[in-house]
Every structure is written in structure tokens, then in C-alpha cells.
Design a protein around this motif. Structure first.
Motif, PDB file in Angstrom:
ATOM      1  N   ARG A   1       0.839  -1.219   0.000  1.00  0.00           N
ATOM      2  CA  ARG A   1       0.000   0.000   0.000  1.00  0.00           C
ATOM      3  C   ARG A   1       0.866   1.257   0.000  1.00  0.00           C
ATOM      4  O   ARG A   1       0.537   2.246  -0.641  1.00  0.00           O
ATOM      5  CB  ARG A   1      -0.930   0.017   1.210  1.00  0.00           C
ATOM      6  CG  ARG A   1      -2.097  -0.919   1.071  1.00  0.00           C
ATOM      7  CD  ARG A   1      -3.222  -0.556   2.026  1.00  0.00           C
ATOM      8  NE  ARG A   1      -4.087  -1.714   2.199  1.00  0.00           N
ATOM      9  CZ  ARG A   1      -3.965  -2.596   3.178  1.00  0.00           C
ATOM     10  NH1 ARG A   1      -3.052  -2.431   4.117  1.00  0.00           N
ATOM     11  NH2 ARG A   1      -4.766  -3.626   3.233  1.00  0.00           N
ATOM     12  N   VAL A   2       1.985   1.220   0.726  1.00  0.00           N
ATOM     13  CA  VAL A   2       2.848   2.401   0.764  1.00  0.00           C
ATOM     14  C   VAL A   2       3.474   2.634  -0.613  1.00  0.00           C
ATOM     15  O   VAL A   2       3.588   3.778  -1.067  1.00  0.00           O
ATOM     16  CB  VAL A   2       3.906   2.271   1.880  1.00  0.00           C
ATOM     17  CG1 VAL A   2       5.001   3.319   1.723  1.00  0.00           C
ATOM     18  CG2 VAL A   2       3.243   2.407   3.241  1.00  0.00           C
ATOM     19  N   ASN A   3       3.825   1.564  -1.315  1.00  0.00           N
ATOM     20  CA  ASN A   3       4.357   1.726  -2.683  1.00  0.00           C
ATOM     21  C   ASN A   3       3.317   2.374  -3.592  1.00  0.00           C
ATOM     22  O   ASN A   3       3.631   3.259  -4.397  1.00  0.00           O
ATOM     23  CB  ASN A   3       4.769   0.369  -3.269  1.00  0.00           C
ATOM     24  CG  ASN A   3       6.061  -0.136  -2.652  1.00  0.00           C
ATOM     25  OD1 ASN A   3       6.810   0.651  -2.067  1.00  0.00           O
ATOM     26  ND2 ASN A   3       6.313  -1.430  -2.760  1.00  0.00           N
ATOM     27  N   GLU A   4       2.072   1.931  -3.439  1.00  0.00           N
ATOM     28  CA  GLU A   4       0.988   2.509  -4.243  1.00  0.00           C
ATOM     29  C   GLU A   4       0.791   3.990  -3.876  1.00  0.00           C
ATOM     30  O   GLU A   4       0.650   4.848  -4.758  1.00  0.00           O
ATOM     31  CB  GLU A   4      -0.308   1.720  -3.959  1.00  0.00           C
ATOM     32  CG  GLU A   4      -1.455   2.088  -4.850  1.00  0.00           C
ATOM     33  CD  GLU A   4      -2.770   1.413  -4.402  1.00  0.00           C
ATOM     34  OE1 GLU A   4      -2.716   0.341  -3.746  1.00  0.00           O
ATOM     35  OE2 GLU A   4      -3.830   1.991  -4.695  1.00  0.00           O
ATOM     36  N   ALA A   5       0.815   4.282  -2.591  1.00  0.00           N
ATOM     37  CA  ALA A   5       0.628   5.665  -2.131  1.00  0.00           C
ATOM     38  C   ALA A   5       1.790   6.551  -2.601  1.00  0.00           C
ATOM     39  O   ALA A   5       1.602   7.735  -2.909  1.00  0.00           O
ATOM     40  CB  ALA A   5       0.510   5.708  -0.610  1.00  0.00           C
ATOM     41  N   ARG A   6       2.994   5.972  -2.694  1.00  0.00           N
ATOM     42  CA  ARG A   6       4.167   6.746  -3.152  1.00  0.00           C
ATOM     43  C   ARG A   6       3.970   7.220  -4.599  1.00  0.00           C
ATOM     44  O   ARG A   6       4.325   8.344  -4.953  1.00  0.00           O
ATOM     45  CB  ARG A   6       5.421   5.867  -3.035  1.00  0.00           C
ATOM     46  CG  ARG A   6       6.736   6.606  -3.168  1.00  0.00           C
ATOM     47  CD  ARG A   6       7.925   5.661  -2.957  1.00  0.00           C
ATOM     48  NE  ARG A   6       8.063   5.206  -1.597  1.00  0.00           N
ATOM     49  CZ  ARG A   6       8.619   5.906  -0.596  1.00  0.00           C
ATOM     50  NH1 ARG A   6       9.113   7.105  -0.831  1.00  0.00           N
ATOM     51  NH2 ARG A   6       8.683   5.414   0.624  1.00  0.00           N
ATOM     52  N   ILE A   7       3.360   6.361  -5.394  1.00  0.00           N
ATOM     53  CA  ILE A   7       3.074   6.748  -6.782  1.00  0.00           C
ATOM     54  C   ILE A   7       2.051   7.884  -6.815  1.00  0.00           C
ATOM     55  O   ILE A   7       2.218   8.877  -7.523  1.00  0.00           O
ATOM     56  CB  ILE A   7       2.562   5.525  -7.580  1.00  0.00           C
ATOM     57  CG1 ILE A   7       3.700   4.515  -7.750  1.00  0.00           C
ATOM     58  CG2 ILE A   7       1.984   5.940  -8.934  1.00  0.00           C
ATOM     59  CD1 ILE A   7       3.255   3.142  -8.218  1.00  0.00           C
ATOM     60  N   TRP A   8       1.009   7.752  -5.985  1.00  0.00           N
ATOM     61  CA  TRP A   8      -0.024   8.797  -5.970  1.00  0.00           C
ATOM     62  C   TRP A   8       0.520  10.099  -5.385  1.00  0.00           C
ATOM     63  O   TRP A   8       0.135  11.188  -5.827  1.00  0.00           O
ATOM     64  CB  TRP A   8      -1.270   8.317  -5.220  1.00  0.00           C
ATOM     65  CG  TRP A   8      -2.125   7.487  -6.123  1.00  0.00           C
ATOM     66  CD1 TRP A   8      -2.158   6.121  -6.192  1.00  0.00           C
ATOM     67  CD2 TRP A   8      -3.011   7.962  -7.131  1.00  0.00           C
ATOM     68  NE1 TRP A   8      -3.025   5.716  -7.172  1.00  0.00           N
ATOM     69  CE2 TRP A   8      -3.579   6.828  -7.765  1.00  0.00           C
ATOM     70  CE3 TRP A   8      -3.401   9.229  -7.566  1.00  0.00           C
ATOM     71  CZ2 TRP A   8      -4.497   6.934  -8.800  1.00  0.00           C
ATOM     72  CZ3 TRP A   8      -4.322   9.341  -8.591  1.00  0.00           C
ATOM     73  CH2 TRP A   8      -4.862   8.195  -9.210  1.00  0.00           C
ATOM     74  N   ARG A   9       1.424   9.994  -4.395  1.00  0.00           N
ATOM     75  CA  ARG A   9       2.013  11.220  -3.843  1.00  0.00           C
ATOM     76  C   ARG A   9       2.731  11.999  -4.944  1.00  0.00           C
ATOM     77  O   ARG A   9       2.602  13.213  -5.076  1.00  0.00           O
ATOM     78  CB  ARG A   9       2.994  10.865  -2.708  1.00  0.00           C
ATOM     79  CG  ARG A   9       3.570  12.075  -2.000  1.00  0.00           C
ATOM     80  CD  ARG A   9       4.647  11.693  -0.985  1.00  0.00           C
ATOM     81  NE  ARG A   9       5.837  11.162  -1.655  1.00  0.00           N
ATOM     82  CZ  ARG A   9       6.985  10.902  -1.038  1.00  0.00           C
ATOM     83  NH1 ARG A   9       7.099  11.099   0.268  1.00  0.00           N
ATOM     84  NH2 ARG A   9       8.016  10.428  -1.715  1.00  0.00           N
ATOM     85  N   LYS A  10       3.483  11.292  -5.781  1.00  0.00           N
ATOM     86  CA  LYS A  10       4.194  11.933  -6.897  1.00  0.00           C
ATOM     87  C   LYS A  10       3.194  12.498  -7.916  1.00  0.00           C
ATOM     88  O   LYS A  10       3.352  13.604  -8.428  1.00  0.00           O
ATOM     89  CB  LYS A  10       5.119  10.898  -7.548  1.00  0.00           C
ATOM     90  CG  LYS A  10       5.923  11.413  -8.732  1.00  0.00           C
ATOM     91  CD  LYS A  10       7.049  12.343  -8.289  1.00  0.00           C
ATOM     92  CE  LYS A  10       8.090  12.554  -9.380  1.00  0.00           C
ATOM     93  NZ  LYS A  10       7.541  13.148 -10.606  1.00  0.00           N
ATOM     94  N   ARG A  11       2.141  11.700  -8.173  1.00  0.00           N
ATOM     95  CA  ARG A  11       1.116  12.134  -9.133  1.00  0.00           C
ATOM     96  C   ARG A  11       0.449  13.431  -8.675  1.00  0.00           C
ATOM     97  O   ARG A  11       0.104  14.288  -9.483  1.00  0.00           O
ATOM     98  CB  ARG A  11       0.085  11.005  -9.298  1.00  0.00           C
ATOM     99  CG  ARG A  11      -0.831  11.150 -10.465  1.00  0.00           C
ATOM    100  CD  ARG A  11      -1.606   9.863 -10.705  1.00  0.00           C
ATOM    101  NE  ARG A  11      -0.858   8.880 -11.459  1.00  0.00           N
ATOM    102  CZ  ARG A  11      -0.827   7.565 -11.199  1.00  0.00           C
ATOM    103  NH1 ARG A  11      -1.491   7.070 -10.174  1.00  0.00           N
ATOM    104  NH2 ARG A  11      -0.125   6.746 -11.935  1.00  0.00           N
TER     105      ARG A  11
END
Ligand SMILES: Cc1ncc(COP(=O)(O)O)c(C=O)c1O
Length: 345
Positions: A217-227
Motif C-alpha cells: 500500500r505504501v508503494n501505491e501511495a508513493r506513486i499517488w504522492r508523486k502524481r
């Protein structure tokens, strides 16, 4: 100088915190190269017994990144009526993630597992929205800094998980809850699939929140944070303040709580309907002004004229928040100002 009790976010970084900031080793965090950010994420994740953490500029972003990993567009998040996620994040769950929210009311924001479960509806399709997650705020800001009973958290998490519903903790002030209740961070952490914690409230860092969960989930959230445009570079200069805050500013929250209690008792002594001191257990004093013949805006203006800044959060609801730049002498002065302003005609 004015005494500022509008929020615990108004504090200044101390000289020692600024020194920690100045000396922080840094790197490009978008490449995963910032050692101070990496160690802070690992440290906070370990503190709550979670696999991984993600450094965020705000608690709102940490909440929103977390819940979007739990709830898909067109699905539902349940929250208490006055929780920050639904009252103060400006519709972010709907705007960014297509998430619908439904609320249950709770006196003083205090969790009753039965109330939350009563409105949960998992697998509700094809006619109704399916509940995918429930969020709990601890401490509850607009509830008056109340601490959620661990027994209710446990009851809710056990039943929700058995029904396939995930749990999110808005732990912006989980540090205050821990100090007030004695419940360990891991005992809070184990009931939740995602957590957000803030370093910039009672702990006194200038910026910084961490989202916690599984590595996936943190990996997924890291992508959205950048987005969302919040991938930051040499942000270890800010994360260093977070490390300093964790090292130095948790145990001292007990002083903030004692000063809030002292203020509540002094106000209740002249106007008992405003606040019940027994309910003031952390650093927030909510004043219910209905029936007193003075609006929150009027009280706030009177106090400001005397050098005390407080918040008007509703027509008849004012809030004071104690913090690390507020000492015993200022506490006595604040009490005198409040007493004068409340009795003035
Ligand atoms: C309970 C709670 N959650 C989340 C937040 C959001 O924090 P931020 O202002 O860093 O977005 C706040 C801010 O006051 C809060 O009180």
C-alpha cells in the motif's frame, strides 16, 4: 506578545530543532536517496508495528493517500460526523478519489463500535454503495481532543475485518492519545490497515506527516504522492525536525494536557455550561457557548483585543489548544483574560 491558542500547529521550531534541521544528511527523496527521510519512515512504521511509512507534507495528504489505497471510486468510507476527513479536507476523498462518505454522529466524537457497524453495508451492490473502510480519529479534534477507548477500537476492528471492511486511523494527535491513555503505539497500530500521524501538531515540527501501512500500500501511495505533485527532493531537512520531535517532544505532552485541564476548570468555575473539565483529557478545550448570550466570533474578538487568540469553529463553538510554546505563566494570564471576556457585558 499575544498568547496564541488557536491550534497546536502555531509553534516555532526551537533552536535545537533548527540545528538538527541544519545538520541533516539529505538526498533526492524521489530517488529514495534521502537517508533522513528513509530512517524517519522506518522509525515511525516500527513504532506502530507497520511494514512501511511514507513521508508527506500534510496530515490531509497522508489521510487521503491512505484511504485511496483502501477504497475504490464509487465505494464508501464511513467516518464520524465531525471527523477531520469529512469536515476539514474540503471534499478531497470525493474530489481526488471518487470515494463517497457516510457518517455516524457520536457525542464528543467518542467511538461506539456498534454505531459505526450499524451503518456499515459491505457487498451492497448493485443498488447501494458498498462500505470498504471505516476511519477513526484519535484524538478527536472537533470532539474536544477526546481519546477513543481502545476496547471500542478493538471491537470495531475485529467486526469490520471479519466483514471484509478495512480500518484507517487518523492519528494526527495519536501522541496525545498515547500520553493520556497509556496505550502503546503498537496496541493502537495493530487494529488498523492504514494510519496517518502528524509531526507538526503537538510534537512541534514545522511540517510533516507519515502514512503507514503494508509495503504494497505504501508503494501505491508513493506513486499517488508523486502524481499529486508532492514528490519532494532533499526533504531530509524537514524529516530531521520530525526525528527531533519524536526524540524530545512526546513525554512533555503531559504538560499541555495539564494546562488544558487547568483552563477548563477555571472556565467551568464561572460558567459550568461551557465545558466539562472531566472531558478535557488532552490538549484541546472546546467551549459550547449556546445559551450564554455570546457568539464564538464575539468571544474570539474580545479575547483577541486582550492579547489571547482562540478559534471560533462554529457559531457557538470556540476552541483553545495548548502546545509547547505555551507555559504556566501564559496559562495563568490566558485564564484571567478568558474570565474577564466571559463575564463582560
Ligand atoms: C485530526 C486531524 N487530522 C488531520 C489533520 C490534517 O493535518 P494538516 O493540516 O497537516 O493537513 C488535522 C489538522 O488539524 C487534524 O486535526
Amino acid at each position: 506578545m499575544a498568547i496564541d491558542l488557536r491550534s497546536d500547529t502555531v509553534t516555532q521550531p526551537s533552536a535545537a530543532m533548527r540545528e538538527a534541521i541544519a545538520n541533516a544528511p539529505v538526498g533526492d527523496d524521489v530517488y529514495g536517496d534521502d537517508p533522513t527521510v528513509n530512517s524517519l519512515e522506518e522509525r515511525v512504521a516500527a513504532l506502530f508495528g507497520h511494514e512501511a511509512g511514507l513521508f508527506c507534507p500534510t496530515g490531509s495528504l497522508a489521510n487521503q493517500l491512505a484511504i485511496r489505497t483502501l477504497v475504490k471510486p464509487g465505494e464508501e468510507l464511513l467516518v464520524e460526523t465531525r471527523s477531520h476527513i469529512v469536515r476539514a479536507e474540503l471534499g478531497a476523498a470525493a474530489t481526488f478519489s471518487g470515494i463517497t462518505t457516510r457518517t455516524w454522529p457520536a457525542e464528543d466524537g467518542l467511538l461506539s463500535a456498534a454505531d459505526a457497524l450499524a451503518i456499515a453495508h459491505e457487498n451492497a451492490g448493485p443498488y447501494l454503495v458498498s462500505t470498504k473502510a471505516i476511519a477513526v480519529e484519535n484524538t478527536h479534534n472537533f470532539g474536544g481532543g477526546t481519546v477513543q477507548p481502545i476496547s471500542e477500537i478493538e471491537k470495531l476492528a475485529t467486526s469490520a475485518h471479519a466483514r471484509g471492511i478495512a480500518m484507517h486511523l487518523d492519528g494526527a494527535r495519536i501522541w496525545n492519545a498515547h500520553i493520556a491513555s497509556g496505550v502503546s503505539f503498537t496496541d493502537y497500530g495493530k487494529h488498523f490497515d492504514t494510519i496517518s500521524v502528524c509531526l507538526s501538531k503537538g510534537l512541534g515540527a514545522p511540517i510533516g506527516s507519515i502514512m503507514l501501512s503494508t509495503k504494497n500500500r505504501v508503494n501505491e501511495a508513493r506513486i499517488w504522492r508523486k502524481r499529486y505533485g508532492a514528490g519532494m527532493r532533499q526533504v531530509g531537512i524537514i524529516a530531521a525536525a520530525g526525528h527531533y520531535a519524536l526524540d524530545n517532544n512526546i513525554a512533555r505532552l503531559v504538560d499541555d494536557h495539564a494546562r488544558a485541564k487547568k483552563i477548563a476548570k477555571a472556565i467551568a468555575a464561572i460558567a459550568p455550561s461551557l465545558v466539562d473539565p472531566a472531558k478535557v483529557v488532552t490538549n484541546i478545550v472546546g467551549l459550547e457557548l449556546s445559551g450564554l448570550g455570546i457568539s464564538a466570533a464575539e468571544l474570539t474578538a474580545r479575547c483577541k483585543a486582550e492579547g489571547l487568540w482562540i478559534s471560533a469553529l462554529g457559531p457557538h463553538y470556540a476552541r483553545l489548544v495548548t502546545h509547547l510554546d505555551f507555559d504556566d505563566a501564559q496559562c495563568d494570564e490566558a485564564i484571567e483574560i478568558l474570565q474577564r471576556c466571559l463575564v463582560a457585558k
